[in-house]
Design an enzyme around this catalytic site. Structure first.
Site, PDB file in Angstrom:
ATOM      1  N   LYS A  76       0.891  -1.163   0.000  1.00  0.00           N
ATOM      2  CA  LYS A  76       0.000   0.000   0.000  1.00  0.00           C
ATOM      3  C   LYS A  76       0.931   1.215   0.000  1.00  0.00           C
ATOM      4  O   LYS A  76       1.506   1.571   1.016  1.00  0.00           O
ATOM      5  CB  LYS A  76      -0.871  -0.004   1.265  1.00  0.00           C
ATOM      6  N   GLY A  94      -4.382   3.490  -2.212  1.00  0.00           N
ATOM      7  CA  GLY A  94      -5.496   3.887  -1.349  1.00  0.00           C
ATOM      8  C   GLY A  94      -5.040   4.742  -0.188  1.00  0.00           C
ATOM      9  O   GLY A  94      -3.850   5.052  -0.051  1.00  0.00           O
ATOM     10  N   GLY A 115      -4.355   5.767   3.763  1.00  0.00           N
ATOM     11  CA  GLY A 115      -3.796   5.085   4.921  1.00  0.00           C
ATOM     12  C   GLY A 115      -4.838   4.528   5.883  1.00  0.00           C
ATOM     13  O   GLY A 115      -4.839   3.328   6.177  1.00  0.00           O
ATOM     14  N   PRO A 116      -5.750   5.375   6.369  1.00  0.00           N
ATOM     15  CA  PRO A 116      -6.700   4.880   7.370  1.00  0.00           C
ATOM     16  C   PRO A 116      -7.696   3.858   6.814  1.00  0.00           C
ATOM     17  O   PRO A 116      -8.383   3.196   7.592  1.00  0.00           O
ATOM     18  CB  PRO A 116      -7.439   6.160   7.812  1.00  0.00           C
ATOM     19  N   GLY A 165      -4.564   1.116   4.166  1.00  0.00           N
ATOM     20  CA  GLY A 165      -3.406   0.798   5.008  1.00  0.00           C
ATOM     21  C   GLY A 165      -3.824   0.041   6.252  1.00  0.00           C
ATOM     22  O   GLY A 165      -3.253  -1.002   6.598  1.00  0.00           O
ATOM     23  N   GLU A 185       9.899   1.535  10.525  1.00  0.00           N
ATOM     24  CA  GLU A 185      10.955   2.513  10.225  1.00  0.00           C
ATOM     25  C   GLU A 185      10.308   3.879  10.376  1.00  0.00           C
ATOM     26  O   GLU A 185       9.490   4.271   9.563  1.00  0.00           O
ATOM     27  CB  GLU A 185      11.470   2.330   8.795  1.00  0.00           C
ATOM     28  N   CYS A 245      14.176  11.020   6.415  1.00  0.00           N
ATOM     29  CA  CYS A 245      14.050  10.677   7.835  1.00  0.00           C
ATOM     30  C   CYS A 245      15.398  10.697   8.543  1.00  0.00           C
ATOM     31  O   CYS A 245      15.473  10.993   9.722  1.00  0.00           O
ATOM     32  CB  CYS A 245      13.391   9.323   7.981  1.00  0.00           C
ATOM     33  N   GLU A 275      10.527  16.148  14.843  1.00  0.00           N
ATOM     34  CA  GLU A 275      10.980  16.004  13.475  1.00  0.00           C
ATOM     35  C   GLU A 275      10.323  17.051  12.586  1.00  0.00           C
ATOM     36  O   GLU A 275       9.106  17.190  12.587  1.00  0.00           O
ATOM     37  CB  GLU A 275      10.628  14.611  12.964  1.00  0.00           C
TER      38      GLU A 275
HETATM   39  P1  NAP Z   1       2.594   8.636   7.468  1.00  0.00           P
HETATM   40  O1  NAP Z   1       1.509   9.623   7.441  1.00  0.00           O
HETATM   41  O2  NAP Z   1       2.830   7.861   8.686  1.00  0.00           O
HETATM   42  O3  NAP Z   1       2.311   7.677   6.215  1.00  0.00           O
HETATM   43  C1  NAP Z   1       3.079   6.556   5.894  1.00  0.00           C
HETATM   44  C2  NAP Z   1       2.182   5.512   5.240  1.00  0.00           C
HETATM   45  O4  NAP Z   1       1.222   5.042   6.188  1.00  0.00           O
HETATM   46  C3  NAP Z   1       1.374   6.051   4.072  1.00  0.00           C
HETATM   47  O5  NAP Z   1       1.232   5.048   3.111  1.00  0.00           O
HETATM   48  C4  NAP Z   1       0.058   6.371   4.729  1.00  0.00           C
HETATM   49  O6  NAP Z   1      -1.021   6.458   3.842  1.00  0.00           O
HETATM   50  C5  NAP Z   1      -0.087   5.208   5.676  1.00  0.00           C
HETATM   51  N1  NAP Z   1      -1.033   5.437   6.769  1.00  0.00           N
HETATM   52  C6  NAP Z   1      -1.477   6.616   7.284  1.00  0.00           C
HETATM   53  N2  NAP Z   1      -2.357   6.384   8.287  1.00  0.00           N
HETATM   54  C7  NAP Z   1      -2.497   5.048   8.399  1.00  0.00           C
HETATM   55  C8  NAP Z   1      -3.255   4.195   9.252  1.00  0.00           C
HETATM   56  N3  NAP Z   1      -4.084   4.677  10.193  1.00  0.00           N
HETATM   57  N4  NAP Z   1      -3.146   2.865   9.087  1.00  0.00           N
HETATM   58  C9  NAP Z   1      -2.322   2.345   8.169  1.00  0.00           C
HETATM   59  N5  NAP Z   1      -1.574   3.098   7.324  1.00  0.00           N
HETATM   60  C10 NAP Z   1      -1.650   4.434   7.450  1.00  0.00           C
HETATM   61  O7  NAP Z   1       3.985   9.265   7.146  1.00  0.00           O
HETATM   62  P2  NAP Z   1       4.275  10.353   6.056  1.00  0.00           P
HETATM   63  O8  NAP Z   1       3.912  11.677   6.583  1.00  0.00           O
HETATM   64  O9  NAP Z   1       3.669   9.920   4.781  1.00  0.00           O
HETATM   65  O10 NAP Z   1       5.892  10.183   5.929  1.00  0.00           O
HETATM   66  C11 NAP Z   1       6.790  10.940   6.658  1.00  0.00           C
HETATM   67  C12 NAP Z   1       7.273  10.218   7.909  1.00  0.00           C
HETATM   68  O11 NAP Z   1       7.893   8.976   7.573  1.00  0.00           O
HETATM   69  C13 NAP Z   1       8.309  10.975   8.665  1.00  0.00           C
HETATM   70  O12 NAP Z   1       8.021  10.967  10.043  1.00  0.00           O
HETATM   71  C14 NAP Z   1       9.598  10.219   8.396  1.00  0.00           C
HETATM   72  O13 NAP Z   1      10.594  10.341   9.333  1.00  0.00           O
HETATM   73  C15 NAP Z   1       9.134   8.842   8.269  1.00  0.00           C
HETATM   74  N6  NAP Z   1      10.075   8.074   7.475  1.00  0.00           N
HETATM   75  C16 NAP Z   1      10.879   7.166   8.091  1.00  0.00           C
HETATM   76  C17 NAP Z   1      11.792   6.435   7.357  1.00  0.00           C
HETATM   77  C18 NAP Z   1      12.686   5.424   7.991  1.00  0.00           C
HETATM   78  O14 NAP Z   1      13.234   4.608   7.281  1.00  0.00           O
HETATM   79  N7  NAP Z   1      12.839   5.388   9.284  1.00  0.00           N
HETATM   80  C19 NAP Z   1      11.866   6.635   6.004  1.00  0.00           C
HETATM   81  C20 NAP Z   1      11.044   7.577   5.416  1.00  0.00           C
HETATM   82  C21 NAP Z   1      10.131   8.274   6.162  1.00  0.00           C
HETATM   83  P3  NAP Z   1      -1.392   7.901   3.212  1.00  0.00           P
HETATM   84  O15 NAP Z   1      -0.356   8.153   2.206  1.00  0.00           O
HETATM   85  O16 NAP Z   1      -2.735   7.740   2.636  1.00  0.00           O
HETATM   86  O17 NAP Z   1      -1.357   8.900   4.332  1.00  0.00           O
END
Ligand code: NAP
Ligand code: MG
Length: 462
Positions: free
Chosen positions: A170, A201, A203-204, A207, A245, A279, A369
């Site tokens: 996803k 699709g 996330g909520p 995902g 991650e 990140c 962050e």
């Molecule tokens: P995010 O909002 O957590 O989204 C990540 C993924 O999760 C997206 O596919 C998102 O879908 C999905 N998602 C959102 N809510 C969900 C739920 N309730 N249940 C299941 N899946 C759900 O993160 P982001 O804002 O896109 O990305 C930035 C963050 O990622 C930063 O905090 C960054 O540090 C972190 N990051 C970490 C790494 C690492 O390797 N440690 C690498 C890259 C990024 P949607 O797209 O529809 O929201």
């Protein structure tokens, strides 16, 4: 504007179960460039069923044959490198050169590394009177973010396929186009039907359905700590394996004997790359008080050079979030040495490359962050003080140390609570394990350690 339809399930593009669509926006000019279907629980269920059905066959495929498929996949990614780069530029807004070298280049390297590992890994070993088998964990549900959209998919899919697992991805709603391109590449590479599946699709909805599906054995998530916590709770409630991650707030520690200009310039380049949406970016620069003013001046000058080169943030939401942090930094008493809350361009989700001076460790901008081109420069009194500041956040994903020599830098790096440290400007290595200490995550990606995440052991005693 292209209206894409279908989900890649069981080796073919299938119509989505529901009528919902997601608009994909080019963040450089705010135009809608495409739509993709918004997957529902039904789509996720179909994809997981396909992955389960394909699991026995793929798990029993000899590693050498899995390696051959991954090598074929790498070759398709090489052949389609320009198309990948153009797609990432269109949906993420990253400058063309970065899209070529990093967004397209790194996934090629990582896929290649797993083609090699699948062929050479010891999937069976002897210890005492036992034979230990390393078997695939099963069906993997992969949920990925937009910041390195193809890399994040490949960093999960390639080791999972090498291990003999099957996968449902996803991707982030903001960057589904390169994910679709990847599904085409998987198809072209002759990877059997059902081994890889893609459901676009929200996330909520999609995902969450994937994380909760009883047919998923391992959930691998990359994204924010807030969502990661929820996914971790769902997975542990169902006794699934989970890999997280999450975010970072990495320290770039410049010790007094270091080449200050080089350390600052590389440090600024690191933070500005990908518009600060990394990140592992070194968002906190730690400088000895005697060198502090000079470092701030160098950092401000370096940041100013990115003003016309930097790409936009991925969305208006992210831009507004980052601007909010910049306003908060000013309100809490940090000093703007470069940039600020104003956009450098009229159109597009741009944020000015920003450098904050006089940042103290307790400030919000030093603790939370900021996923944008914002660097905080902090002063330290001595090495112990630097270590306290470096380790003084809930995160521990990456970092950097600069010193007169490697021995001194390594001595400091050993005491850092973080999963990765670049010593005197060391280069990214796609074979080195990547992942976080503390709230930056659980588990590791890349290289042999990344492969081990997708394996479980079975011991035979003789
Ligand atoms: P995010 O909002 O957590 O989204 C990540 C993924 O999760 C997206 O596919 C998102 O879908 C999905 N998602 C959102 N809510 C969900 C739920 N309730 N249940 C299941 N899946 C759900 O993160 P982001 O804002 O896109 O990305 C930035 C963050 O990622 C930063 O905090 C960054 O540090 C972190 N990051 C970490 C790494 C690492 O390797 N440690 C690498 C890259 C990024 P949607 O797209 O529809 O929201
Ligand atoms: Mg999101």
């Amino acid at each position: 504007m292209k209206a894409h339809d279908g989900m890649y399930i069981d080796g073919a593009w299938r119509p989505a179960a529901g009528p919902g669509v997601i608009e994909v926006v080019n963040p450089a000019d705010e135009q809608v460039i495409a739509t993709v279907p918004a997957g529902t629980v039904e789509d996720v269920d179909a994809a997981v069923r396909a992955a389960r059905a394909a699991l026995p066959g793929w798990a029993a495929t000899p590693p050498a044959e899995r390696a051959a498929r991954l090598a074929a996949l790498r070759d398709v990614l090489v052949a389609r490198q320009d198309e990948i780069a153009e797609t990432v530029t269109a949906e993420l807004g990253s400058p063309p050169k970065l899209s070529q070298t990093v967004h397209a280049g790194v996934p090629i390297a990582v896929t290649g590394s797993y083609a090699e590992l699948a062929a050479t890994y010891a999937f069976e070993e002897r210890t005492g009177n036992s034979t230990v088998l390393h078997e695939p964990v099963g069906v993997v549900g992969a949920i990925t973010p937009w910041n390195y959209p193809l890399h994040q998919i490949v960093a999960k899919t390639a080791p999972a396929l090498a291990a003999g697992c099957t996968v449902v991805v996803k991707p982030a709603e903001d960057t589904p186009l390169v994910a679709r391109l990847f599904a085409e590449a998987v198809h072209e590479a002759g990877i059997p039907a059902g081994v890889f599946n893609l459901v676009t699709g929200l996330g909520p909805v999609a995902g969450q359905a994937l994380a909760e599906h009883p047919g998923v054995d391992l959930v691998s998530f990359t994204g924010s700590t807030a969502v990661g916590r929820r996914i971790g709770a769902i997975a542990s409630g169902m006794v699934k394996k989970v890999a997280l991650e999450l975010g970072g707030k990495s320290a770039n520690v410049i010790l007094p004997g270091a080449d200050l200009a080089r350390a600052v310039n590389v440090g600024v380049a690191n933070v500005m790359s990908n518009s600060g949406q990394t990140c592992s970016a070194w968002t906190r620069m730690l400088v000895h008080h005697d060198q502090y003013d000079e470092a701030v001046e160098l950092a401000a000058a370096a940041a100013a050079k990115y003003r016309d080169r930097i790409g936009p943030l991925v969305s208006a939401t992210q831009r507004d979030r980052v601007r909010g942090y910049i306003a908060k930094g000013v309100a809490e008493g940090a000093r703007l040495a470069a940039g600020g809350p104003d956009s450098p361009h009229e159109r597009g989700y741009y944020v000015s490359p920003t450098v904050f001076a006089d940042v103290t460790p307790g400030m919000t901008i030093a603790q939370e962050e900021i996923f944008g081109p914002v660097l905080s420069v902090l002063r330290y009194a001595d090495e112990e003080d630097a270590l306290r500041i470096a380790n003084g956040t809930v995160y521990g994903l990456a970092g950097a140390v600069w010193a007169a020599d490697e021995t001194e830098a390594v001595a400091f790096a050993r005491r850092m609570e973080t999963g990765q440290v670049d010593i005197n400007g060391g280069r990214f290595n796609p074979l080195a394990p990547f992942g976080g200490y503390k709230q930056s995550g659980v588990g590791r990606e890349l290289g042999a350690h990344g492969l081990a995440e997708y394996l479980q052991t079975k011991s035979f005693q003789f």
